[in-house]
Design a protein around this motif. Structure first.
Motif, PDB file in Angstrom:
ATOM      1  N   SER A  64      14.697   9.240  -4.232  1.00 28.78           N
ATOM      2  CA  SER A  64      15.778   8.264  -4.442  1.00 28.78           C
ATOM      3  C   SER A  64      17.105   8.968  -4.674  1.00 28.78           C
ATOM      4  N   SER A  68      20.288   8.911  -2.119  1.00 29.07           N
ATOM      5  CA  SER A  68      21.574   8.456  -2.670  1.00 29.07           C
ATOM      6  C   SER A  68      22.655   9.517  -2.489  1.00 29.07           C
ATOM      7  N   SER A  71      24.526   9.309   0.708  1.00 27.68           N
ATOM      8  CA  SER A  71      25.202   8.012   0.904  1.00 27.68           C
ATOM      9  C   SER A  71      24.284   6.930   1.458  1.00 27.68           C
ATOM     10  N   LYS A  73      21.372   3.912   0.590  1.00 24.24           N
ATOM     11  CA  LYS A  73      21.047   3.007  -0.507  1.00 24.24           C
ATOM     12  C   LYS A  73      19.548   2.705  -0.493  1.00 24.24           C
ATOM     13  N   GLY A  94      20.146  -2.072  -9.943  1.00 21.19           N
ATOM     14  CA  GLY A  94      21.095  -1.093  -9.423  1.00 21.19           C
ATOM     15  C   GLY A  94      22.280  -0.893 -10.351  1.00 21.19           C
ATOM     16  N   ASN A 117      21.253   3.567 -10.505  1.00 18.43           N
ATOM     17  CA  ASN A 117      21.973   2.886  -9.427  1.00 18.43           C
ATOM     18  C   ASN A 117      21.055   2.446  -8.277  1.00 18.43           C
ATOM     19  N   VAL A 118      19.756   2.337  -8.547  1.00 21.51           N
ATOM     20  CA  VAL A 118      18.799   2.002  -7.494  1.00 21.51           C
ATOM     21  C   VAL A 118      18.045   0.726  -7.873  1.00 21.51           C
ATOM     22  N   THR A 138      21.642  -4.861  -0.508  1.00 24.96           N
ATOM     23  CA  THR A 138      21.965  -4.163   0.736  1.00 24.96           C
ATOM     24  C   THR A 138      21.326  -2.784   0.654  1.00 24.96           C
ATOM     25  N   LEU A 139      20.261  -2.581   1.420  1.00 24.25           N
ATOM     26  CA  LEU A 139      19.496  -1.344   1.331  1.00 24.25           C
ATOM     27  C   LEU A 139      19.378  -0.675   2.691  1.00 24.25           C
ATOM     28  N   ASP A 140      19.338   0.653   2.665  1.00 25.52           N
ATOM     29  CA  ASP A 140      19.145   1.423   3.892  1.00 25.52           C
ATOM     30  C   ASP A 140      17.696   1.849   4.077  1.00 25.52           C
TER      31      ASP A 140
END
Length: 188
Positions: A64, A68, A71, A73, A94, A117-118, A138-140
């Motif tokens: 994680s 992060s 950049s 998420k 988060g 922040n997760v 909003t996650l990557d």
């Protein structure tokens, strides 16, 4: 003579029976008899082949932080083993921790107090948990904790951890040894 030595002849047939059940279950997934959830968001599974600690939780935290730092998420989904709640539950949004260890489970709670922040959620139904995380944030990428044996979700990558303290004698199927499934299944 140790208790393990005395019990070994009794445990071996149970291990064979367990192995047969695992082989049947995996074969059913391999021939696509069970439906598997897939997502447009990449999913990384952190898991292992043995019972006991192999560093899955530290790996979830490390991965994680690594994602992060590039950049991206990430969001984390865990079953929340040992928790006193049911259904989907946000552990961390988060920004802040939203629950306690009893409701979240020890490991998701530890991850939540370590990462600030997760988004982290628990759900015994990982498909619902993943869908909710994707809908709410909003996650990557999604990180699934303790999920190598969880074949109901298609993943982009499986990371399998092992313990440096295990001995070769530990690598028999449970209850004879520590393996959740045969070592050969790591090829999956």
């Amino acid at each position: 003579m140790s208790l393990h030595t005395i019990l070994t002849p009794l445990l071996i047939p149970f291990s064979w029976f367990y192995g047969l059940i695992i082989w049947i279950r995996n074969s059913i997934f391999d021939i696509d008899l069970f439906s598997v959830f897939s997502s447009d968001t990449p999913i990384i599974s952190i898991g292992n082949l043995t019972v006991g600690g192999t560093g899955k939780t530290p790996m979830v935290i490390y991965l994680s932080k690594l994602l992060s730092s590039h950049s991206l998420k990430p969001g984390i989904i865990s079953r929340g083993y040992g928790r006193k709640s049911k259904g989907f539950l946000i552990v961390h949004d988060g920004k802040r921790l939203l629950t306690d260890a009893k409701s979240a489970g020890d490991e998701p709670y530890l991850i939540g107090i370590t990462l600030n922040n997760v988004p982290i959620a628990v759900s015994e139904n990982r498909k619902i948990g993943i869908q909710e995380l994707i809908n709410l944030f909003t996650l990557d990428v999604i990180i699934m904790d303790d999920a190598f044996q969880h074949r109901k979700v298609c993943r982009s990558l499986d990371l399998v951890t092992i313990s440096a303290y295990d001995r070769k004698d530990d690598y028999h199927l449970i209850p004879w040894g520590k393996l959740r499934e045969p070592l050969s299944n790591i090829k999956r």
